[in-house]
Enzyme design. Structure first.
Site, PDB file in Angstrom:
ATOM      1  N   LYS A 186       0.906  -1.132  -0.034  1.00 19.22           N
ATOM      2  CA  LYS A 186      -0.010   0.039  -0.022  1.00 19.22           C
ATOM      3  C   LYS A 186       0.568   1.122  -0.047  1.00 19.22           C
ATOM      4  O   LYS A 186       0.389   2.456  -0.608  1.00 19.22           O
ATOM      5  CB  LYS A 186      -0.816   0.092   1.137  1.00 19.22           C
ATOM      6  N   ARG A 212      -6.911   1.062  17.351  1.00 16.22           N
ATOM      7  CA  ARG A 212      -7.548   0.990  16.019  1.00 16.22           C
ATOM      8  C   ARG A 212      -8.622   0.025  15.655  1.00 16.22           C
ATOM      9  O   ARG A 212      -9.493   0.071  16.648  1.00 16.22           O
ATOM     10  CB  ARG A 212      -6.405   1.151  14.868  1.00 16.22           C
TER      11      ARG A 212
END
Length: 357
Positions: free
Chosen positions: A36, A131
């Site tokens: 990514k 998260r």
């Protein structure tokens, strides 16, 4: 015609991948190459694979689809928890996905049954970074629900470190992940194949041989690409840190005051700029701006240069103390942090130039 370039040394990326793979393999840990950070540019993906990574991982379905379309058939893990509205593509293109919502996992199972396949899931556990992830006290209940679904297979557990809360991986929090895996086996009779213990920030534990036994996968992006570990604020000494260089052309070079003349309002981005009067300085303007790259993510190779600021299209640097005699038309080189490469790699205004491979 683009005005700046990102020079990419594929041999150094392959070297870094091989070094990470070798060190992790010695401790029974598989390595996923995370794509990514550079928008899954195929040449860089190939360099990672040539270095021996065990699989690929990306947070964007768009990248995964593009990799499949250009012929990459390796196992690919979707790193961002799937959108409920996109489960069909997840099942079709991703081998594995990380998950934290049972509603989404049920939808993946239903879609997999329609496609006459089985989708593999890694259940993310929140061990402190806050998260994504199931809280530890709800893990057994969630796993029990997954075990009754057709169309999905629970491959293992994973956790995320350092990306939101800045929590560092440790013997304690990774040990709790392993203990949860043991509890699943002992209480539910489910054998897990993967305990995924984070990313680049876990490499410091690998170096010290302190990764808890049972952790058998890491997801490495920044370390392979940049040879750095931003969460631990360190350069990794056994990896190359110059596989990427950003170059931009000087389009103006003039001596100017160091403080603007006139009343100071807000800049084009709504901020009130602050200036220190250090007299007249030689300033260069480069054909590079905030529309091209995150300015905070680039660092001049020449340590005597100082970035003063940037607008959408112009980067202003102080070159008074430069080690070279910079002229209009010259290129100035920058190293990149993870945020820098993340933005530069996807900018259509920055050309990509490859060496090696």
């Amino acid at each position: 015609m683009v005005s700046s370039s990102l020079d990419i040394d594929l041999d150094k990326i392959r070297y870094n991948a091989a070094q990470v793979k070798q060190m992790c393999q010695q401790q029974g840990i598989a390595v996923l190459g995370v794509t990514k950070g550079f928008s899954a540019i195929p040449e860089i993906v190939s360099a990672m694979l040539a270095g021996g990574v065990d699989g690929l991982a990306d947070a964007r379905m768009e990248n995964i689809v593009e990799l499949r379309n250009v012929g990459f058939d390796q196992p690919i893990t979707l790193l961002r928890i799937p959108r409920l509205s996109n489960v069909k593509n997840v099942v079709r293109y991703a081998t594995i996905s990380v998950n934290s919502e049972i509603t989404v996992i049920k939808a993946l199972a239903e879609e997999a049954k329609k496609l006459h396949t089985q989708h593999q899931v890694v259940l993310m556990i929140d061990v402190g970074d806050l998260r994504e992830g199931v809280m530890e006290e709800h893990v057994l209940e969630t796993v029990n629900q997954i075990s009754h679904l057709q169309g999905v297979k629970l491959l293992g557990l994973g956790t995320n470190m350092g990306c939101f809360g800045g929590v560092l991986p440790s013997i304690d929090n990774l040990g709790r992940l392993v203990e949860l895996g043991n509890s699943i086996q002992n209480q539910l009779g489910i054998q897990l194949e993967i305990i995924s213990g984070g990313g680049t920030s876990t490499l410091s534990l690998v170096e010290d041989q302190k990764v808890p036994a049972g952790v058998n996968q890491l997801r490495i992006g920044e370390g392979i690409l940049l040879g750095t570990d931003s969460t631990n604020q360190r350069r990794i000494p056994w990896l190359c840190d110059d596989a990427f260089l950003l170059r931009a052309e000087v389009i103006e070079l003039k001596d100017k005051p160091s403080v603007p003349i006139g009343d100071i309002g807000r800049d084009a981005f709504g901020k009130v700029p602050q200036f220190t009067d250090v007299g007249v300085r030689k300033r260069a303007i480069l054909a590079l701006g905030k529309q091209d790259v995150i300015i905070e993510g680039i660092i001049p190779v020449d340590e005597n240069l100082k970035i003063l600021g940037a607008s959408s299209d112009h980067l202003i640097i102080d070159v008074t103390d430069s080690s070279t005699n910079i002229q209009v038309g010259d290129s100035v080189s920058f190293r990149l942090t993870y945020s820098g490469i993340l933005s530069a790699s996807q900018s259509r205004y920055i050309s990509k130039k490859f060496r090696g491979g």
